[in-house]
Design a protein around this motif. Structure first.
Motif, PDB file in Angstrom:
ATOM      1  N   THR A  10       3.974  -9.958   8.522  1.00 50.36           N
ATOM      2  CA  THR A  10       3.305  -9.601   9.995  1.00 50.36           C
ATOM      3  C   THR A  10       3.535  -8.355  10.199  1.00 50.36           C
ATOM      4  N   GLU A  11       4.742  -7.620   9.788  1.00 57.96           N
ATOM      5  CA  GLU A  11       5.128  -6.496  10.242  1.00 57.96           C
ATOM      6  C   GLU A  11       4.230  -5.546   9.293  1.00 57.96           C
ATOM      7  N   ILE A  12       4.157  -6.178   7.878  1.00 55.01           N
ATOM      8  CA  ILE A  12       3.429  -5.223   6.922  1.00 55.01           C
ATOM      9  C   ILE A  12       1.783  -5.135   7.520  1.00 55.01           C
ATOM     10  N   LEU A  13       1.060  -6.183   7.959  1.00 55.98           N
ATOM     11  CA  LEU A  13      -0.135  -6.261   8.042  1.00 55.98           C
ATOM     12  C   LEU A  13      -0.376  -5.370   9.556  1.00 55.98           C
ATOM     13  N   GLU A  14       0.640  -5.445  10.461  1.00 57.97           N
ATOM     14  CA  GLU A  14       0.187  -4.505  11.587  1.00 57.97           C
ATOM     15  C   GLU A  14       0.442  -3.147  11.316  1.00 57.97           C
ATOM     16  N   ALA A  15       1.298  -2.717  10.258  1.00 63.04           N
ATOM     17  CA  ALA A  15       1.638  -1.437   9.850  1.00 63.04           C
ATOM     18  C   ALA A  15       0.228  -0.867   9.057  1.00 63.04           C
ATOM     19  N   CYS A  17      -2.848  -2.060   9.608  1.00 63.08           N
ATOM     20  CA  CYS A  17      -3.847  -1.850  10.456  1.00 63.08           C
ATOM     21  C   CYS A  17      -3.494  -0.445  10.989  1.00 63.08           C
ATOM     22  N   ARG A  18      -2.488  -0.184  11.328  1.00 65.52           N
ATOM     23  CA  ARG A  18      -2.255   1.311  12.086  1.00 65.52           C
ATOM     24  C   ARG A  18      -2.708   2.258  11.076  1.00 65.52           C
ATOM     25  N   VAL A  19      -2.274   2.332   9.931  1.00 63.35           N
ATOM     26  CA  VAL A  19      -2.499   3.120   8.635  1.00 63.35           C
ATOM     27  C   VAL A  19      -4.064   3.296   8.471  1.00 63.35           C
ATOM     28  N   VAL A  20      -4.625   1.977   8.500  1.00 61.49           N
ATOM     29  CA  VAL A  20      -6.255   2.119   8.133  1.00 61.49           C
ATOM     30  C   VAL A  20      -6.962   2.693   9.467  1.00 61.49           C
ATOM     31  N   VAL A  21      -6.728   2.640  10.743  1.00 60.84           N
ATOM     32  CA  VAL A  21      -7.210   3.175  11.800  1.00 60.84           C
ATOM     33  C   VAL A  21      -6.971   4.704  11.824  1.00 60.84           C
ATOM     34  N   GLU A  22      -5.886   5.162  11.144  1.00 65.93           N
ATOM     35  CA  GLU A  22      -5.839   6.576  10.865  1.00 65.93           C
ATOM     36  C   GLU A  22      -6.551   7.199   9.703  1.00 65.93           C
ATOM     37  N   ARG A  23      -6.563   6.661   8.674  1.00 69.74           N
ATOM     38  CA  ARG A  23      -7.078   6.785   7.295  1.00 69.74           C
ATOM     39  C   ARG A  23      -8.244   6.351   6.692  1.00 69.74           C
ATOM     40  N   GLY A  24      -8.508   5.140   7.285  1.00 66.76           N
ATOM     41  CA  GLY A  24      -9.785   4.273   6.702  1.00 66.76           C
ATOM     42  C   GLY A  24      -9.318   3.501   5.762  1.00 66.76           C
ATOM     43  N   PHE A  25     -10.025   2.383   5.393  1.00 66.48           N
ATOM     44  CA  PHE A  25      -9.773   1.497   4.270  1.00 66.48           C
ATOM     45  C   PHE A  25      -9.605   2.241   2.928  1.00 66.48           C
ATOM     46  N   GLY A  27      -9.052   5.171   2.208  1.00 68.19           N
ATOM     47  CA  GLY A  27      -8.114   6.091   2.120  1.00 68.19           C
ATOM     48  C   GLY A  27      -6.654   5.796   2.334  1.00 68.19           C
ATOM     49  N   THR A  28      -6.415   4.650   2.644  1.00 74.82           N
ATOM     50  CA  THR A  28      -5.087   3.984   2.510  1.00 74.82           C
ATOM     51  C   THR A  28      -4.536   3.455   1.149  1.00 74.82           C
ATOM     52  N   ARG A  29      -3.328   4.225   1.144  1.00 67.37           N
ATOM     53  CA  ARG A  29      -2.561   3.596  -0.107  1.00 67.37           C
ATOM     54  C   ARG A  29      -1.231   2.728   0.497  1.00 67.37           C
ATOM     55  N   VAL A  30      -0.657   1.789  -0.780  1.00 69.87           N
ATOM     56  CA  VAL A  30       0.419   1.163  -0.380  1.00 69.87           C
ATOM     57  C   VAL A  30       1.562   2.148   0.161  1.00 69.87           C
ATOM     58  N   ALA A  31       1.541   3.154  -0.691  1.00 67.34           N
ATOM     59  CA  ALA A  31       2.631   4.015  -0.242  1.00 67.34           C
ATOM     60  C   ALA A  31       2.626   4.453   1.339  1.00 67.34           C
ATOM     61  N   ASP A  32       1.451   4.507   1.942  1.00 66.68           N
ATOM     62  CA  ASP A  32       1.310   4.859   3.385  1.00 66.68           C
ATOM     63  C   ASP A  32       1.846   3.897   4.165  1.00 66.68           C
ATOM     64  N   GLU A  35       5.771   4.028   3.686  1.00 68.06           N
ATOM     65  CA  GLU A  35       6.179   4.928   4.525  1.00 68.06           C
ATOM     66  C   GLU A  35       6.092   4.597   6.278  1.00 68.06           C
ATOM     67  N   GLN A  36       5.155   3.954   6.562  1.00 65.66           N
ATOM     68  CA  GLN A  36       4.902   3.706   8.027  1.00 65.66           C
ATOM     69  C   GLN A  36       6.267   2.849   8.438  1.00 65.66           C
ATOM     70  N   LEU A  37       6.508   1.893   7.373  1.00 61.38           N
ATOM     71  CA  LEU A  37       7.916   0.849   7.746  1.00 61.38           C
ATOM     72  C   LEU A  37       9.202   1.327   7.178  1.00 61.38           C
TER      73      LEU A  37
END
Length: 205
Positions: A10-15, A17-25, A27-32, A35-37
């Protein structure tokens, strides 16, 4: 202490979503997400086999929360028109809420990512099914007149989708008030409702 698998996912999924809101699907990398977590990419891959699976499940997580809100708002309304208006309100874009941005981005990425296409199609149909059930219930009570509730639900949902995209993507093209008024007008025509049906429903809330 090692976290429970469900909690960590759940923590990973929520993180995500936050990255996707900022970067888009796209532009989102696993590394991003890692880093968020502040964790390793290996931990992300332990829970999700691929980036595509991670993105698809993150979208599903966010969309299921929207669907739960939709069902709760529909259940809380006391009349068929009130339930219909509650469904319309849930479709309406909200200031500061990323929901519509996620949906729009997911639709675009779904043309390229099979996992996202499968999940977005399933969730999109669930939205339409919920609206169709509201219409069927209204027909059953005699408040709505509609020969084909499924077709009416899809037509109304298509109108809401199209207008919501304009409100979300093209700032200033039309207002949320216009979106609401136009969707209500379409519902009045579709379901043969009195012209003041939604005004009365609002007063009864």
């Amino acid at each position: 202490m090692k976290k429970d698998v469900a909690v960590r996912r759940t923590e990973i999924l929520e993180a995500t979503c936050r990255v996707v809101v900022e970067r888009g699907f796209g532009g989102t990398r696993v590394a991003d997400v890692a880093e968020q977590l502040d964790v390793s990419t290996g931990l992300i891959h332990y829970h999700f086999d691929s980036k595509d699976q991670l993105l698809a499940e993150a979208f599903s997580y966010a969309a299921q929360e929207d669907l739960a809100r939709l069902r709760a708002d529909i259940d809380a309304a006391t009349t068929p028109v009130g339930k219909l208006d509650a469904a319309f309100a849930m479709f309406e874009p909200e200031d500061g809420h990323p929901s519509w941005g996620l949906w729009i981005d997911a639709w675009g990425e779904a043309m390229r990512v099979k996992e996202l296409a499968t999940i977005s199609r399933t969730l999109d149909v669930e939205w339409k099914d919920a609206l169709e059930q509201v219409i069927r219930d209204g027909v059953a009570t005699g408040e709505f007149m509609c020969a084909d509730p499924r077709a009416a639900a899809w037509r109304l949902a298509a109108l809401m989708d199209g207008l919501a995209v304009q409100v979300t993507v093209h700032d200033g093209v039309l207002t949320r008030r216009e979106l609401t008024d136009w969707v209500r007008a379409a519902a009045i025509a579709e379901l043969q409702l009195p012209l003041d049906a939604f005004s009365m429903a609002t007063q009864r809330r």
